[in-house]
Design a protein around this motif. Structure first.
Motif, PDB file in Angstrom:
ATOM      1  N   LYS A 108      -3.714  22.336 -15.996  1.00 15.15           N
ATOM      2  CA  LYS A 108      -2.828  22.720 -14.782  1.00 15.15           C
ATOM      3  C   LYS A 108      -1.307  23.439 -15.330  1.00 15.15           C
ATOM      4  O   LYS A 108      -0.711  23.678 -14.584  1.00 15.15           O
ATOM      5  CB  LYS A 108      -2.512  21.750 -13.733  1.00 15.15           C
ATOM      6  N   LEU A 109      -0.939  23.310 -16.508  1.00 14.87           N
ATOM      7  CA  LEU A 109       0.254  23.804 -17.031  1.00 14.87           C
ATOM      8  C   LEU A 109       1.324  23.298 -16.125  1.00 14.87           C
ATOM      9  O   LEU A 109       2.172  24.037 -15.717  1.00 14.87           O
ATOM     10  CB  LEU A 109       0.046  25.518 -16.906  1.00 14.87           C
ATOM     11  N   ALA A 110       1.414  21.984 -16.212  1.00 13.35           N
ATOM     12  CA  ALA A 110       2.303  21.327 -15.457  1.00 13.35           C
ATOM     13  C   ALA A 110       2.196  19.906 -16.190  1.00 13.35           C
ATOM     14  O   ALA A 110       1.585  19.369 -16.743  1.00 13.35           O
ATOM     15  CB  ALA A 110       2.053  21.286 -14.061  1.00 13.35           C
ATOM     16  N   GLU A 144       8.572  27.732  -8.172  1.00 11.69           N
ATOM     17  CA  GLU A 144       8.223  29.018  -8.820  1.00 11.69           C
ATOM     18  C   GLU A 144       8.810  28.929 -10.226  1.00 11.69           C
ATOM     19  O   GLU A 144       8.009  29.261 -11.281  1.00 11.69           O
ATOM     20  CB  GLU A 144       8.888  30.249  -8.284  1.00 11.69           C
ATOM     21  N   LYS A 145      10.166  28.467 -10.657  1.00 13.23           N
ATOM     22  CA  LYS A 145      10.508  28.548 -11.824  1.00 13.23           C
ATOM     23  C   LYS A 145      10.854  27.171 -12.414  1.00 13.23           C
ATOM     24  O   LYS A 145      11.456  27.026 -13.636  1.00 13.23           O
ATOM     25  CB  LYS A 145      11.906  29.509 -11.905  1.00 13.23           C
ATOM     26  N   GLU A 146      10.802  26.194 -11.668  1.00 14.52           N
ATOM     27  CA  GLU A 146      11.166  24.597 -12.236  1.00 14.52           C
ATOM     28  C   GLU A 146      10.020  23.739 -11.763  1.00 14.52           C
ATOM     29  O   GLU A 146       9.332  23.761 -10.712  1.00 14.52           O
ATOM     30  CB  GLU A 146      12.542  24.408 -11.715  1.00 14.52           C
ATOM     31  N   PHE A 147      10.173  22.689 -12.243  1.00 12.05           N
ATOM     32  CA  PHE A 147       9.688  21.345 -11.883  1.00 12.05           C
ATOM     33  C   PHE A 147      10.729  20.257 -11.457  1.00 12.05           C
ATOM     34  O   PHE A 147      11.664  20.112 -12.308  1.00 12.05           O
ATOM     35  CB  PHE A 147       8.502  20.612 -13.035  1.00 12.05           C
ATOM     36  N   ILE A 194      10.601  24.972 -21.026  1.00 12.71           N
ATOM     37  CA  ILE A 194       9.604  24.091 -21.333  1.00 12.71           C
ATOM     38  C   ILE A 194       8.864  24.933 -22.590  1.00 12.71           C
ATOM     39  O   ILE A 194       8.348  24.388 -23.414  1.00 12.71           O
ATOM     40  CB  ILE A 194       8.616  23.719 -20.335  1.00 12.71           C
ATOM     41  N   ALA A 195       8.577  26.242 -22.221  1.00 11.77           N
ATOM     42  CA  ALA A 195       7.857  27.138 -23.009  1.00 11.77           C
ATOM     43  C   ALA A 195       8.508  27.273 -24.436  1.00 11.77           C
ATOM     44  O   ALA A 195       7.632  27.565 -25.670  1.00 11.77           O
ATOM     45  CB  ALA A 195       7.513  28.463 -22.426  1.00 11.77           C
ATOM     46  N   GLU A 196       9.837  27.484 -24.349  1.00 11.15           N
ATOM     47  CA  GLU A 196      10.651  27.528 -25.770  1.00 11.15           C
ATOM     48  C   GLU A 196      10.712  26.264 -26.502  1.00 11.15           C
ATOM     49  O   GLU A 196      10.601  26.491 -27.902  1.00 11.15           O
ATOM     50  CB  GLU A 196      12.045  27.957 -25.342  1.00 11.15           C
ATOM     51  N   ARG A 215      15.120  14.594 -12.113  1.00 12.77           N
ATOM     52  CA  ARG A 215      15.497  15.600 -13.208  1.00 12.77           C
ATOM     53  C   ARG A 215      14.879  16.801 -12.777  1.00 12.77           C
ATOM     54  O   ARG A 215      13.567  17.091 -12.323  1.00 12.77           O
ATOM     55  CB  ARG A 215      15.353  15.208 -14.536  1.00 12.77           C
ATOM     56  N   VAL A 216      15.543  17.983 -13.012  1.00  8.46           N
ATOM     57  CA  VAL A 216      15.033  19.408 -12.741  1.00  8.46           C
ATOM     58  C   VAL A 216      14.804  20.115 -13.840  1.00  8.46           C
ATOM     59  O   VAL A 216      15.949  20.032 -14.939  1.00  8.46           O
ATOM     60  CB  VAL A 216      15.799  20.246 -11.846  1.00  8.46           C
ATOM     61  N   ILE A 217      13.790  20.539 -14.418  1.00  6.25           N
ATOM     62  CA  ILE A 217      13.404  21.256 -15.816  1.00  6.25           C
ATOM     63  C   ILE A 217      12.836  22.637 -15.626  1.00  6.25           C
ATOM     64  O   ILE A 217      11.850  22.693 -14.748  1.00  6.25           O
ATOM     65  CB  ILE A 217      12.602  20.224 -16.594  1.00  6.25           C
TER      66      ILE A 217
END
Length: 253
Positions: free
Chosen positions: A67-69, A7-10, A231-233, A224-226
């Motif tokens: 896909k905004l990913a 939900e909040k991370e890739f 990312i938007a910032e 790696r967790v981002i």
């Protein structure tokens, strides 16, 4: 890039890291199917480096606007993918010609039915590469090559199972690729027909039915967790560069 989305991370895993994981897994494979013979090191070289062409691309991941990913290996555009395929095979050829033949055949399977001009050119060029290398490899045998390629496929799939699924995931929430198990090559009658059953026994353990390995063993991969809001910032590249590497350990049993 291998990407798991929450939900909040890739969660991102570089393809070449997945290749090293595949080698670590297959080094424990049954000696009856993967013997200690003159071909073994070449096969392990192919398994470890089958995705080496992705290395430079994955250090600077691409953003998929649709896909905004981050782009995954499954949706990465064809033309740059062909470039990295060739680059990877060229690199492996400098290490081991037989390993390069295995990697060449592996990549060809992904696009052999694609009608794009560049895809057809790639397939034709790789046919010629394998013909050239086969003439240089002493004792080349088509039947053995089929078995050796099946070992590469198994390593790829066992490693992908580890990487595309969250540790401890329940069977119904596994990646669709593997909800019915790992594809079982027909060249190995010792393995179950069709699929090899596999599932997470817990967050740290993977249970494989008809266990095809010499013994239970542990492996690890790097991720790696981002965070999506970061990312938007500041952008994907900055977030990826700043993210810490996490080592995930899994036990096969």
């Amino acid at each position: 890039m291998i990407v798991r989305e929450h939900e909040k991370e890739f969660i991102l895993i570089e393809q070449h890291n997945h290749g090293h994981l595949a080698k670590d897994i297959m080094s424990k494979f049954s000696k009856a199917m993967f013997p200690e013979d003159r071909w073994r090191e070449s096969i392990l070289t192919a398994i470890a480096n089958h995705d080496i062409g992705w290395s430079s691309f994955d250090r600077q991941p691409f953003w998929n606007d649709e896909k905004l990913a981050p782009y995954r290996f499954t949706d990465f555009p064809l033309l740059p993918k062909i470039v990295l395929y060739k680059q990877g095979i060229d690199c492996v050829e400098t290490m081991d010609p037989y390993a390069a033949m295995l990697c060449s055949f592996h990549y060809e399977q992904f696009i052999e039915n694609n009608e794009e001009r560049e895809a057809k050119q790639f397939v034709e060029q790789e046919h010629k590469r394998r013909e050239r290398l086969a003439s240089q490899v002493e004792g080349f045998n088509h039947i053995l090559f089929e078995k050796h390629y099946a070992l590469l496929q198994l390593g790829d799939n066992f490693s992908l199972y580890c990487c595309v699924n969250d540790p401890g995931v329940t069977k119904e929430h596994e990646h669709i690729f593997f909800q019915n198990g790992i594809p079982s090559p027909s060249v190995f009658p010792e393995l179950p027909s069709g699929r090899i059953p596999i599932h997470f026994a817990d967050e740290h353990s993977i249970r494989v039915e008809h266990f095809p390995f010499t013994e239970g063993f542990s492996v690890e991969y790097i991720q790696r967790v981002i965070r999506k809001d970061t990312i938007a910032e500041v952008g994907l590249q900055a977030v990826y560069d700043q993210a810490n590497e996490e080592r995930i350990t899994l036990h096969f049993c």
